[in-house]
Design a protein around this motif. Sequence first.
Motif, PDB file in Angstrom:
ATOM      1  N   THR A 292     -22.071 -26.320  33.963  1.00 25.84           N
ATOM      2  CA  THR A 292     -21.013 -25.299  33.474  1.00 25.84           C
ATOM      3  C   THR A 292     -21.519 -24.742  32.154  1.00 25.84           C
ATOM      4  N   ALA A 293     -22.469 -25.466  31.295  1.00 25.70           N
ATOM      5  CA  ALA A 293     -22.719 -24.841  30.090  1.00 25.70           C
ATOM      6  C   ALA A 293     -23.520 -23.452  30.424  1.00 25.70           C
ATOM      7  N   ALA A 294     -24.458 -23.409  31.560  1.00 27.58           N
ATOM      8  CA  ALA A 294     -25.261 -22.323  31.937  1.00 27.58           C
ATOM      9  C   ALA A 294     -24.158 -21.191  32.494  1.00 27.58           C
ATOM     10  N   PHE A 295     -23.116 -21.521  33.051  1.00 28.17           N
ATOM     11  CA  PHE A 295     -22.155 -20.646  33.546  1.00 28.17           C
ATOM     12  C   PHE A 295     -21.443 -19.986  32.245  1.00 28.17           C
ATOM     13  N   VAL A 296     -21.110 -20.711  31.454  1.00 31.80           N
ATOM     14  CA  VAL A 296     -20.444 -20.169  30.227  1.00 31.80           C
ATOM     15  C   VAL A 296     -21.425 -19.122  29.434  1.00 31.80           C
ATOM     16  N   ALA A 297     -22.774 -19.737  29.424  1.00 29.70           N
ATOM     17  CA  ALA A 297     -23.874 -18.905  28.721  1.00 29.70           C
ATOM     18  C   ALA A 297     -24.083 -17.535  29.587  1.00 29.70           C
ATOM     19  N   GLU A 298     -23.771 -17.298  30.836  1.00 35.41           N
ATOM     20  CA  GLU A 298     -24.105 -16.475  31.680  1.00 35.41           C
ATOM     21  C   GLU A 298     -23.012 -15.284  31.743  1.00 35.41           C
ATOM     22  N   ARG A 299     -21.875 -16.014  31.323  1.00 38.28           N
ATOM     23  CA  ARG A 299     -20.490 -15.090  31.305  1.00 38.28           C
ATOM     24  C   ARG A 299     -20.413 -14.594  29.794  1.00 38.28           C
ATOM     25  N   GLY A 300     -21.298 -15.034  28.702  1.00 40.37           N
ATOM     26  CA  GLY A 300     -21.413 -14.483  27.445  1.00 40.37           C
ATOM     27  C   GLY A 300     -20.041 -15.001  26.790  1.00 40.37           C
ATOM     28  N   ALA A 301     -19.467 -16.125  27.148  1.00 42.00           N
ATOM     29  CA  ALA A 301     -18.285 -16.590  26.477  1.00 42.00           C
ATOM     30  C   ALA A 301     -18.855 -17.443  25.349  1.00 42.00           C
ATOM     31  N   TYR A 302     -17.820 -17.630  24.445  1.00 40.81           N
ATOM     32  CA  TYR A 302     -18.035 -18.592  23.498  1.00 40.81           C
ATOM     33  C   TYR A 302     -17.606 -19.867  23.294  1.00 40.81           C
ATOM     34  N   VAL A 303     -18.249 -20.845  22.462  1.00 38.06           N
ATOM     35  CA  VAL A 303     -17.592 -22.400  22.401  1.00 38.06           C
ATOM     36  C   VAL A 303     -17.396 -22.518  20.987  1.00 38.06           C
ATOM     37  N   VAL A 304     -16.314 -23.341  20.726  1.00 37.69           N
ATOM     38  CA  VAL A 304     -16.090 -23.822  19.139  1.00 37.69           C
ATOM     39  C   VAL A 304     -15.976 -25.283  19.261  1.00 37.69           C
ATOM     40  N   PRO A 305     -17.001 -26.204  19.072  1.00 36.17           N
ATOM     41  CA  PRO A 305     -17.057 -27.550  19.240  1.00 36.17           C
ATOM     42  C   PRO A 305     -16.183 -28.000  17.970  1.00 36.17           C
ATOM     43  N   THR A 306     -15.723 -29.124  18.045  1.00 34.96           N
ATOM     44  CA  THR A 306     -15.035 -29.663  16.733  1.00 34.96           C
ATOM     45  C   THR A 306     -15.483 -31.069  16.422  1.00 34.96           C
ATOM     46  N   MET A 307     -16.576 -31.549  15.997  1.00 33.60           N
ATOM     47  CA  MET A 307     -16.958 -32.645  15.806  1.00 33.60           C
ATOM     48  C   MET A 307     -16.224 -33.341  14.837  1.00 33.60           C
ATOM     49  N   ALA A 308     -16.158 -32.960  13.507  1.00 33.72           N
ATOM     50  CA  ALA A 308     -15.675 -33.639  12.469  1.00 33.72           C
ATOM     51  C   ALA A 308     -14.091 -34.297  12.795  1.00 33.72           C
ATOM     52  N   CYS A 309     -13.349 -33.419  13.468  1.00 33.59           N
ATOM     53  CA  CYS A 309     -12.061 -34.051  13.953  1.00 33.59           C
ATOM     54  C   CYS A 309     -12.363 -35.198  14.680  1.00 33.59           C
ATOM     55  N   LEU A 310     -13.293 -35.248  15.728  1.00 29.25           N
ATOM     56  CA  LEU A 310     -13.267 -36.721  16.628  1.00 29.25           C
ATOM     57  C   LEU A 310     -13.988 -37.703  15.831  1.00 29.25           C
ATOM     58  N   PHE A 311     -14.742 -37.439  14.926  1.00 31.43           N
ATOM     59  CA  PHE A 311     -15.405 -38.487  14.143  1.00 31.43           C
ATOM     60  C   PHE A 311     -14.619 -39.062  13.317  1.00 31.43           C
ATOM     61  N   SER A 312     -13.579 -37.961  12.660  1.00 32.48           N
ATOM     62  CA  SER A 312     -12.573 -38.823  11.744  1.00 32.48           C
ATOM     63  C   SER A 312     -11.534 -39.527  12.296  1.00 32.48           C
ATOM     64  N   LEU A 313     -11.231 -38.993  13.447  1.00 28.60           N
ATOM     65  CA  LEU A 313     -10.087 -39.827  13.985  1.00 28.60           C
ATOM     66  C   LEU A 313     -10.742 -41.189  14.629  1.00 28.60           C
ATOM     67  N   VAL A 314     -11.649 -41.305  15.180  1.00 26.71           N
ATOM     68  CA  VAL A 314     -12.283 -42.573  15.609  1.00 26.71           C
ATOM     69  C   VAL A 314     -12.528 -43.338  14.400  1.00 26.71           C
TER      70      VAL A 314
END
Length: 413
Positions: A259-281
């Motif tokens: 899926t990551a390769a497909f996203v890169a091929e299509r030129g789409a962007y991703v905004v991960p949100t690590m701080a939220c996950l780590f703080s909630l856990v």
Amino acid sequence: MTQIVLENARVFDGVAEECPEGMSVLVADGKIREVSDRPVRADEAHRIDVGGKTLMPGLIDMHTHSYFSDLDPRVLNDRDAPYRTAYAIKKLGHALDSGFTTVRDIGGGDYPLAAAIADGLIRAPRFFYAGKILSMTGGHVDYRTPNEKHHTHGYCSCASMNWAGVIADGVDECIKATREELRRGAHCIKIVASGGVMSPSDPIWMNQFREDEIRAIVQECAERRTYVAAHCLTSESTRRSVEFGVRCVEHAALIDAETAAFVAERGAYVVPTMACLFSLVEQGLEMGLPPDRMDGLRTVYENSMAGLEVMRSAGVKIAYGTDLLAGFYTQQTREFELRREVFTPLELLRQATSVGAEILMQPGKLGRVTPEAYADLIVVDGDPLQDIGLLAAEGRNLDLIMRGGEVVKNRLD
């Protein structure tokens, strides 16, 4: 507006790895007018000696929720607008003090808040917003519990909503809801395309909205010369969203290599949100998160770092985002510390500046130190290309913050 010359600066321009020293930057009328390796002639200018420190674009957080003052989104409906606004003022002020000169509110932000910021009533970063999030019935932003039969909030009989979202089912309702949010000044449209951990009735693996619904929303945004962002946790929801025209994926914590390769091929962007996950856990239970949400949250958390590795290897265009809720907003720069396990400092600096500007459709205007860009600048006491942790201290290592040519913090004079 008074001209300002920032002299003797080491400049990271938002893109280049090389950071020339001894640079001068002329600011006037809210924009950068000149960047030179020689002294700038400006007889009437106020001159600030940067002292060889790093001058760079202000940071951009691409995933914020200005009104999200509690981990239970249902509580916010009862708190109503004055309370949510008071929280937003405090949260946005903290963001500015931490070096974020631009934020994108990707769910809940609205025209009144944007207008108050534009009119100088609120001390805040430059503000882009997606308006209300679009969700199908039973989707991630449908906060009703299974025993509730009816929506209790709405702005008309054809669409129901809570403080953060609009419920839309079928192509016609999706089109109408999209047009309504764009009419209200939304800079883009946010949809929820997978389940989540903060809503009561949708499992994480659940795909949301049909293909024709997503394509209809994308088409409406294209006609408005803007784009669609989609909440996606799983690989399947990420792939189908991008395939149907979504330009920016939020989270993508469970993404796989294909899926990551497909996203890169299509030129789409991703905004991960690590701080939220780590703080909630770490603190979710003590902050009031229901215990039955923790299992799903831990599943996402345990796979999130691997997702970053996968996206980096595939060459996905990644921007900086935090998604911090309630009292966690004070950890906004922690995202740098978490991502440094995967990315180089240069990659992180680009994510937090020029890549975010690309998503906002503001290349050359935001996220850059270049002539005719907005004068949104910070001065770092040290070299963030060697130590990205300098930016992970909630602004304590910033000697100057400038937004739109206005100095909002200055320890150099």
